[in-house]
Write an enzyme that holds these catalytic residues in place. Structure first.
Site, PDB file in Angstrom:
ATOM      1  N   ASP A  29     -11.585 -22.400 -24.462  1.00 17.58           N
ATOM      2  CA  ASP A  29     -11.818 -20.986 -24.152  1.00 17.58           C
ATOM      3  C   ASP A  29     -10.503 -20.221 -24.149  1.00 17.58           C
ATOM      4  O   ASP A  29      -9.615 -20.507 -24.960  1.00 17.58           O
ATOM      5  CB  ASP A  29     -12.521 -20.902 -22.783  1.00 17.58           C
ATOM      6  CG  ASP A  29     -13.478 -19.730 -22.684  1.00 17.58           C
ATOM      7  OD1 ASP A  29     -12.999 -18.592 -22.653  1.00 17.58           O
ATOM      8  OD2 ASP A  29     -14.704 -19.952 -22.622  1.00 17.58           O
ATOM      9  N   HIS A  79     -12.162 -14.808 -19.260  1.00 16.65           N
ATOM     10  CA  HIS A  79     -13.396 -15.506 -19.592  1.00 16.65           C
ATOM     11  C   HIS A  79     -13.355 -16.978 -19.198  1.00 16.65           C
ATOM     12  O   HIS A  79     -14.274 -17.503 -18.554  1.00 16.65           O
ATOM     13  CB  HIS A  79     -13.658 -15.358 -21.095  1.00 16.65           C
ATOM     14  CG  HIS A  79     -15.017 -15.769 -21.540  1.00 16.65           C
ATOM     15  ND1 HIS A  79     -15.309 -17.050 -21.973  1.00 16.65           N
ATOM     16  CD2 HIS A  79     -16.170 -15.070 -21.638  1.00 16.65           C
ATOM     17  CE1 HIS A  79     -16.580 -17.116 -22.331  1.00 16.65           C
ATOM     18  NE2 HIS A  79     -17.125 -15.927 -22.132  1.00 16.65           N
ATOM     19  N   SER A 109     -22.641 -16.961 -21.923  1.00 17.61           N
ATOM     20  CA  SER A 109     -21.370 -17.606 -21.570  1.00 17.61           C
ATOM     21  C   SER A 109     -21.412 -18.161 -20.162  1.00 17.61           C
ATOM     22  O   SER A 109     -20.733 -19.138 -19.846  1.00 17.61           O
ATOM     23  CB  SER A 109     -20.211 -16.608 -21.665  1.00 17.61           C
ATOM     24  OG  SER A 109     -19.738 -16.498 -22.965  1.00 17.61           O
TER      25      SER A 109
END
Length: 429
Positions: free
Chosen positions: A157, A192, A349
């Site tokens: 990520d 994220h 996600s």
């Protein structure tokens, strides 16, 4: 999915052949996402030597499946592609594909002190907001597990805030790597990856702090940074990150990113992971469309996850399709955020690490299970939603940790007998 120094020394203009003959120091390029790169198909390792002889300005790194990335900081992307296209032993030349995080549809940060306050009169009870622990019955599963080995989950990520108070001690910094900048600094500059990581595991040991899906089980996050501060990355960089995670001992790989189209290099890396027994979990995407043309959601041997609303219906944004295997809560999921903060975020996600975490719970109970066995356990124990049986919106259904462990006992795949105690005091419905 890319972006001269004027030399006054006459010898710089020597031809490639002359440089080889004279034993000149080879050019060293830095393989980052800023380097000019091309993905090629070659027949054998001997082709690499030939390419280097004919284009001395480049360096080459092998990928999986007969592919390699050719990169250079010395010539332009146009020159690189043009030179490679003229070589007979190069079968295919392409630019890397652009891939991005599956961007959350909502984000709400909690405005509070960045560190836990144990003053009970002022503390925010994070646990009371974690409906995903209840809806997946994760909290009921924790006390059933008699863990035999540490489970390592690679979060491929944007990196992770390894200084976050809820993540300290849960991050494998010794093996972490940043493929965007080609160094070991995996600090999250986007947010994220930190949010995804906190959904899977935290270090909390009380009833007030944030608790990951895996509770207090010994689960470590291996951060592999392949996406930049904008949440974007290239397929060749991502492929390297996946392969790296496998080679560093990841049991499970979480991939909350995606893009439309196919990417052979990512597919080859995933198939390498599967061959090594690694569970690969991917987000379906947030475009409310069929994910059958999305990478990595549509690829073989990937556990693809759609998102559920708080009422256990498909989230309005969630992608769907025959590739979807499981569904999980994805709306307003509370987790960690950079600089010691916390945030609610929505998206596939967020649903993906919920499934990843439950796969880790099953693996912790019986580490001898194969990826295929764990996938089957999660599918058979899921809560059927929508039309009966597997469907395009929910796959086999909503993932359920408690039912998964119970089914292991029934199927004889649990390494220990089921315990009767269930932690009811940790979370109140």
């Amino acid at each position: 999915m890319k972006k001269s120094i004027i030399a006054i020394v006459m010898t710089v203009s020597l031809s490639a052949n002359a440089m080889v003959t004279m034993g000149a120091t080879p050019i060293k390029n830095n393989l980052t996402n800023k380097a000019n790169r091309a993905v090629i198909n070659i027949s054998s390792a001997s082709d690499i030597k030939d390419i280097k002889n004919k284009i001395p300005e480049v360096d080459i790194k092998m990928l999986k499946g007969g592919q390699a990335v050719v990169y250079s900081n010395k010539i332009s992307e146009t020159q690189l592609l043009n030179k490679l296209s003229k070589l007979k032993n190069v079968k295919k030349v392409k630019k890397p594909d652009t891939i991005s995080v599956v961007k959350p549809t909502d984000k709400v940060e909690i405005k509070t002190n960045s560190r836990y306050s144990y003053n009970r009169s002022s503390i925010i009870n994070y646990r009371s907001y974690e409906y995903d622990l209840i809806r997946t019955e994760a909290y009921k599963a924790w006390s059933m597990v008699k863990q035999q080995k540490q489970i390592k989950v690679a979060v491929v990520d944007t990196g992770v805030d390894y200084n976050h108070p809820a993540l300290k001690g849960k991050i494998d910094l010794a093996n972490a790597y940043n493929f965007v900048s080609n160094n070991k600094n995996v600090m999250d500059d986007q947010g994220h990856g930190t949010h995804v990581s906190g959904i899977i595991t935290t270090n909390t040991k009380d009833n007030y702090g944030l608790m990951g899906i895996t509770g207090q089980l010994n689960v470590q996050i291996l951060p592999v940074k392949v996406l930049d501060s904008n949440g974007s990355g290239d397929s060749d960089i991502i492929a390297q990150g996946i392969t790296y995670a496998v080679d560093k001992g990841a049991d499970i790989i979480n991939m909350s990113f995606g893009g439309e189209g196919t990417s052979p290099e990512i597919n080859n890396a995933i198939q390498y992971a599967v061959q090594k027994g690694v569970i690969v979990v991917a987000a379906a995407g947030n475009d409310n469309t069929d994910c059958s043309t999305f990478t990595p959601a549509s690829l073989d041997n990937v556990l693809t996850v759609s998102a559920l609303s708080m009422s256990d219906r498909k989230s309005s944004y969630s992608n769907y399709g025959n590739a979807v295997e499981l569904s999980a809560p994805g709306d307003m999921i509370l987790s960690t955020y950079p600089n010691g903060r916390y945030a609610f975020m929505s998206g596939t996600s967020m649903a993906t690490p919920v499934v990843t975490g439950i796969a880790a719970i099953v693996k912790a109970q019986n580490p001898t299970l194969t990826a295929a066995q764990i996938e089957k356990i999660l599918e058979k124990s899921s809560v059927d939603l929508g039309v009966k049986g597997k469907d395009k919106y929910y796959g086999y259904g909503k993932v359920d940790a408690y039912k998964a462990l119970n089914s292991m006992v029934t199927l004889g795949t649990s390494s220990t007998k089921k315990t009767s105690s269930v932690t009811k005091s940790v979370i109140k419905k």
